[in-house]
Scaffold this motif. Structure first.
Motif, short mmCIF file in Angstrom:
data_model
loop_
_atom_site.label_atom_id
_atom_site.label_comp_id
_atom_site.label_asym_id
_atom_site.label_seq_id
_atom_site.Cartn_x
_atom_site.Cartn_y
_atom_site.Cartn_z
N ARG A 134 -37.49 15.97 2.37
CA ARG A 134 -36.45 16.60 1.57
C ARG A 134 -35.57 17.52 2.40
NH1 ARG A 134 -33.71 15.47 -3.06
NH2 ARG A 134 -33.28 17.32 -4.32
N TYR A 135 -36.13 18.17 3.43
CA TYR A 135 -35.34 19.07 4.26
C TYR A 135 -34.25 18.29 5.01
CZ TYR A 135 -39.34 17.38 6.95
OH TYR A 135 -40.33 16.58 7.48
N LEU A 138 -31.64 17.20 2.20
CA LEU A 138 -30.78 18.33 1.82
C LEU A 138 -29.67 18.60 2.84
CD1 LEU A 138 -33.43 20.83 0.40
CD2 LEU A 138 -31.69 19.61 -0.91
N GLN A 144 -25.39 18.88 -0.21
CA GLN A 144 -24.93 20.26 0.00
C GLN A 144 -23.81 20.62 -0.97
OE1 GLN A 144 -24.32 20.89 4.24
NE2 GLN A 144 -26.52 21.10 4.52
N PHE A 147 -25.45 21.74 -4.23
CA PHE A 147 -26.04 23.08 -4.27
C PHE A 147 -24.99 24.19 -4.15
CE2 PHE A 147 -29.69 20.38 -3.73
CZ PHE A 147 -30.52 20.92 -4.71
N THR A 559 -33.87 21.88 -5.51
CA THR A 559 -34.06 21.84 -4.06
C THR A 559 -35.28 21.01 -3.65
OG1 THR A 559 -35.11 24.01 -4.26
CG2 THR A 559 -32.84 23.95 -3.45
#
Length: 591
Positions: A134-135, A138, A144, A147, A559
């Motif tokens: 997931r990192y 993201l 991005q 978010f 997230t």
């Protein structure tokens, strides 16, 4: 090793550089998107959360930086210092496409293995792979953007509520289990062995206590937890915009929240919501759309044919009506030529909603075709077509059942299914509606008792209080949901604040006085000390962000979400714990 920044400072973000920066020396930091080696020159696309900037390295610009740049690979984390110049070959597809950075020095903060997923927009990868890494997921520009939208929406909400004299206040995460809704997540206590905290399904009781405490306008953007089987767009932990107000009525809460929605959707998405938002009683919503969260972006409303077919020879219709049910239909315009195989699939579809079958009438140019035509008189057929306002080319789809909820739910689902199939929905349309006058109670046949449709603290409509003794099923609630395009964005109610009425509510729900005090004693005790009239509303913030970001997957706006089995592929939670931790809690795992 261990050099870190050593005084090096970022002077500007990659995506902010424009023609007006030409001639300036800057330092940018980010990740390598891609590298192209053209012999005497190395071009690197450098990415941070604001966008992409082209960096050029060359032997004539700086030999050391040029040699170092040849070792770069995707997702290396680097800093580059140099002069901003005009690009010889502009790229009009990106905001920085008229300029580039001459790489005069380069610092590699960290190297990267080959990523298991591509860091790009519109990634087509398995969900569990995306969640495991997931990192990296993201880092993708489209994630991005989402978010940034989430942050902006939260800020607008906070600013609006602050301007309207709300106080942001927190409520506990470790609280008492009050199992009168979804299943609680339980947390064992080390100090009180054999006893458990529960994670809150919502801050409901605490926000009511804050009203008793005199904080007459409260809000928080908070986590809530429900241990339930995950359907589409559900998560075990989710975020609510939660609010409660004192000395108000239902209209006050709804009008305030209309202004909030107008501000959020205008400032984030540029959408003008026309106020006041339409209000629709629950009963009308169910009868017209088969749902308490109707999608109003298209027609295809449900029509009641019970009166028209009550004397028909067709036993399926007659029996349904005689047993207290109904016969209802939807009209699919210009679908009279739909093939039998497709209609059979629609029959299979409604059966998943407990309907026993699907009758149909095709009003074709040359004739009326229907497998039930032989059971209907000419007058009955004409009355059906007239009631449905049918024209040549239309297809009438009919469900009959002794249980009205089966008829309405199956046709409501079929209505949505057909609208998607026939592409009747304009995705750029935004149709808001308030659903009001919900039933206060529903009868649980398994437990042989009434249960609260919302929660036990929802106030009944004043004129319906008399039915609490006579016929609880007739009682309507001072409850309201805000619905957008067939999804519930939020819901709330006016609460009971009078002790006698609250006791009556518990009595109707089958609680003894002892049981009510055992579960909710701290609230009932507080209500002995001058509780004000109060009510509130909570939004599903994740769902709101879905609409603002234009995604239909709730995992995109959280997230670090769980998968459909409430499991986190990245951290592998839930997982086993050490034996000594269980011993401290006085617990053991039953094999």
């Amino acid at each position: 090793m261990g050099e870190a920044l050593k005084g090096l400072k970022r002077t500007i973000m990659c995506g902010l550089l424009r023609e007006e920066h030409e001639g300036k020396t800057v330092t940018v930091m980010g990740w390598v998107q891609r590298k192209r080696n053209l012999g005497g020159l190395v071009f690197v696309d450098l990415r941070d959360r604001t966008g992409i900037l082209q960096v050029v390295f060359g032997d004539e610009i700086n030999k050391e930086a040029f040699e170092k740049s040849d070792n770069l690979k995707p997702e290396y984390c680097i800093a580059v210092t140099g002069e901003i110049v005009k690009r010889e070959s502009p790229n009009k597809d990106i905001p920085t496409g008229l300029v580039e950075l001459k790489g005069e020095s380069i610092k590699i903060f960290s190297e990267s293995e080959t990523p298991p997923i591509y860091i790009k927009e519109g990634l087509d990868a398995q969900e569990n792979i995306r969640l495991k890494y997931r990192y990296l997921d993201l880092r993708r520009p489209d994630m991005q953007k989402i978010f940034k939208i989430r942050h902006k929406a939260a800020k607008i909400v906070r600013d609006f509520l602050d301007e309207n004299e709300f106080l942001e206040m927190e409520t506990p995460m470790l609280t008492k289990s009050t199992p009168e809704g979804a299943r609680d997540y339980l947390v064992p206590s080390r100090n009180y062995k054999g006893k458990f905290y529960a994670l809150p399904q919502s801050p409901q009781i605490f926000k009511q206590l804050l009203m008793v405490s005199g904080y007459d306008r409260y809000f928080q953007i908070t986590k809530c937890f429900r241990d339930e089987d995950l359907r589409a767009n559900r998560q075990p932990e989710f975020t609510q915009i939660d609010m409660e107000l004192s000395f108000i009525e239902q209209d006050d809460v709804m009008e305030l929240n209309e202004k909030l929605l107008k501000k959020v959707f205008k400032e984030v998405k540029g959408i003008d919501i026309e106020l006041p938002i339409e209000r629709m009683p629950y009963e009308i919503a169910m009868n017209k759309y088969g749902s308490d969260k109707p999608d109003l972006r298209f027609g295809m409303e449900i029509t009641d044919l019970s009166e028209e077919v009550k004397n028909a020879e067709f036993k399926v219709f007659k029996n349904a009506i005689d047993e207290g049910g109904s016969v209802r239909a939807i009209k699919a315009s210009e679908c009279a030529t739909m093939g039998r195989k497709k209609i059979d699939k629609l029959q299979d579809f409604v059966k998943t909603y407990k309907a026993k079958g699907l009758a149909w009438i095709a009003y074709r140019e040359e004739e009326i075709k229907s497998p039930i035509a032989k059971f209907l008189s000419e007058e009955e057929m004409k009355n059906i077509l007239d009631k449905c306002n049918a024209k040549k080319g239309d297809l009438i789809l009919i469900v009959a059942d002794p249980k009205n909820n089966v008829v309405l739910e199956s046709l409501g689902a079929l209505r949505l299914h057909l609208a998607k199939q026939l592409e009747l929905i304009n995705k750029d349309d935004h149709k808001f509606v308030w659903i009001t006058e919900f039933p206060l109670l529903s009868y649980n046949e398994e437990e042989e008792r009434y249960q609260a449709e919302h929660h036990p603290f929802t106030a009944p409509m004043d004129e319906d209080i008399k039915y609490l003794d006579e016929d609880p099923s007739k009682v309507r609630a001072k409850a309201y949901d805000i619905v957008l395009n067939g999804e519930e964005l939020g819901g709330g109610s006016i609460r009971i604040h009078e002790s006698k009425l609250q006791e009556k509510m518990f009595e109707v729900l089958g609680f003894t006085q002892e049981k009510a005090w055992e579960r909710f004693g701290f609230l009932l005790q507080a209500f002995k000390f001058g509780p004000p009239p109060h009510g509130g509303l909570a939004y599903g913030f994740d769902r709101m962000v879905m609409f603002l970001a234009g995604t239909d997957n709730i995992k995109d706006v959280i997230t670090f979400p769980k998968n459909q089995n409430a499991f986190c592929p990245m951290t592998e939670a839930p997982n086993i714990v050490d034996e000594y931790q269980l011993e401290e809690l006085g617990m053991e795992i039953k094999k």
